[in-house]
Design a protein around this motif. Structure first.
Motif, PDB file in Angstrom:
ATOM      1  N   THR A 110      17.506  36.267  47.174  1.00 33.37           N
ATOM      2  CA  THR A 110      18.214  35.158  46.530  1.00 33.37           C
ATOM      3  C   THR A 110      17.638  33.833  46.986  1.00 33.37           C
ATOM      4  OG1 THR A 110      20.262  36.450  46.453  1.00 33.37           O
ATOM      5  CG2 THR A 110      20.474  34.070  46.176  1.00 33.37           C
ATOM      6  N   ALA A 117      16.428  42.079  41.852  1.00 33.47           N
ATOM      7  CA  ALA A 117      15.887  40.916  42.553  1.00 33.47           C
ATOM      8  C   ALA A 117      15.457  41.300  43.960  1.00 33.47           C
ATOM      9  CB  ALA A 117      16.923  39.810  42.604  1.00 33.47           C
ATOM     10  N   VAL A 171      12.636  32.970  39.525  1.00 34.75           N
ATOM     11  CA  VAL A 171      12.997  34.088  38.655  1.00 34.75           C
ATOM     12  C   VAL A 171      11.745  34.833  38.195  1.00 34.75           C
ATOM     13  CG1 VAL A 171      14.014  34.702  36.422  1.00 34.75           C
ATOM     14  CG2 VAL A 171      15.192  33.093  37.927  1.00 34.75           C
ATOM     15  N   LEU A 221      23.611  30.791  38.074  1.00 33.20           N
ATOM     16  CA  LEU A 221      22.854  31.930  38.594  1.00 33.20           C
ATOM     17  C   LEU A 221      21.931  32.473  37.502  1.00 33.20           C
ATOM     18  CD1 LEU A 221      22.270  34.371  40.536  1.00 33.20           C
ATOM     19  CD2 LEU A 221      24.303  35.453  39.545  1.00 33.20           C
ATOM     20  N   ASP A 222      20.664  32.648  37.837  1.00 31.86           N
ATOM     21  CA  ASP A 222      19.694  33.288  36.947  1.00 31.86           C
ATOM     22  C   ASP A 222      19.091  34.488  37.661  1.00 31.86           C
ATOM     23  OD1 ASP A 222      19.316  31.545  34.420  1.00 31.86           O
ATOM     24  OD2 ASP A 222      19.292  30.092  36.056  1.00 31.86           O
ATOM     25  N   GLU A 223      19.000  35.617  36.937  1.00 29.86           N
ATOM     26  CA  GLU A 223      18.459  36.848  37.496  1.00 29.86           C
ATOM     27  C   GLU A 223      17.113  37.166  36.850  1.00 29.86           C
ATOM     28  OE1 GLU A 223      19.952  38.963  39.685  1.00 29.86           O
ATOM     29  OE2 GLU A 223      22.114  38.581  39.603  1.00 29.86           O
ATOM     30  N   TRP A 229      12.900  36.729  42.059  1.00 30.23           N
ATOM     31  CA  TRP A 229      14.032  36.301  42.868  1.00 30.23           C
ATOM     32  C   TRP A 229      15.239  35.947  41.991  1.00 30.23           C
ATOM     33  CZ3 TRP A 229      14.139  35.454  48.308  1.00 30.23           C
ATOM     34  CH2 TRP A 229      12.923  35.694  48.960  1.00 30.23           C
ATOM     35  N   ARG A 230      16.406  36.170  42.507  1.00 29.41           N
ATOM     36  CA  ARG A 230      17.640  35.622  41.930  1.00 29.41           C
ATOM     37  C   ARG A 230      17.686  34.146  42.309  1.00 29.41           C
ATOM     38  NH1 ARG A 230      20.456  38.485  44.868  1.00 29.41           N
ATOM     39  NH2 ARG A 230      20.623  40.272  43.453  1.00 29.41           N
TER      40      ARG A 230
END
Length: 208
Positions: A32, A29, A59, A21-23, A63-64
């Protein structure tokens, strides 16, 4: 991908699903994105360069981004299931990481084929806000059509000189749907030397 990348252990129908997972770094965000990797039997993993590039684009656009390994890849349990089980895996990931809110789906090669069937399975109950299909494996699998109402939200990217999936096969898939394809001149299947362009095209799509 970055020091803030988090490892997730999700539950699939045949056991654990490994995911990352990258935020976005600045602010909450807007939704997803779930991203599917290329063919498990030919070295496809969530670490694939195209998949990482897609995650970076999402990202950067707020977006997540969640990348995951299909069954039998990395720490994900189970074994290859010709796309059927992999589509179920992707649906399980969506249920757990994006139970509500805006959803984006993306896939590369085999992952794009799987994503097409996940979109079909979600139907009108959970249509994606954005859809990105890269290097669609149209010559190797029975790809589902993109619903007409999603065409404006869908970006299909393919290399002119793709030697794994000929451009002609993708056009044959898209033609009956009148679905536009963005072709990158001189580019092959894995977008060698063209990843910055791939990223910029996806970012532009996400911001329109």
């Amino acid at each position: 991908m970055s020091p803030t990348t988090r490892t997730l252990s999700l539950q699939g129908q045949v056991g654990q699903i490994e995911a990352l997972l990258d935020e976005p770094v600045d602010g909450a965000a807007q939704g997803t994105a779930v991203i599917a990797h290329p063919h498990p039997l030919f070295g496809g993993t969530l670490h694939n360069k195209v998949v990482q590039t897609l995650a970076r684009a999402f990202v950067q656009s707020g977006w997540r981004a969640v990348r995951f390994n299909f069954r039998g890849v990395g720490a994900s349990e189970g074994s290859y299931d010709e796309g059927r089980g992999e589509a179920l895996d992707m649906q399980q990931v969506i249920t757990q990481v994006a139970p509500e809110g805006p959803l984006a789906l993306a896939g590369f090669s085999f992952g794009a084929f799987v994503t097409s069937h996940v979109v079909q399975a979600l139907g009108h109950q959970r249509p994606p806000h954005r859809l990105v299909l890269v290097g669609m494996a149209a010559s190797r699998f029975e790809v589902a059509p993109v619903p007409p109402e999603l065409h404006e939200r869908c970006l299909v990217l393919h290399g002119e000189q793709d030697d794994t999936v000929p451009l002609a096969s993708v056009l044959d898939w898209a033609r009956p749907q009148s679905l536009p394809i963005t072709v990158i001149p001189g580019c092959e299947h894995f977008f060698h030397g063209q990843l910055p362009l791939l990223k910029s095209l996806v970012v532009r799509h996400l911001r329109t």
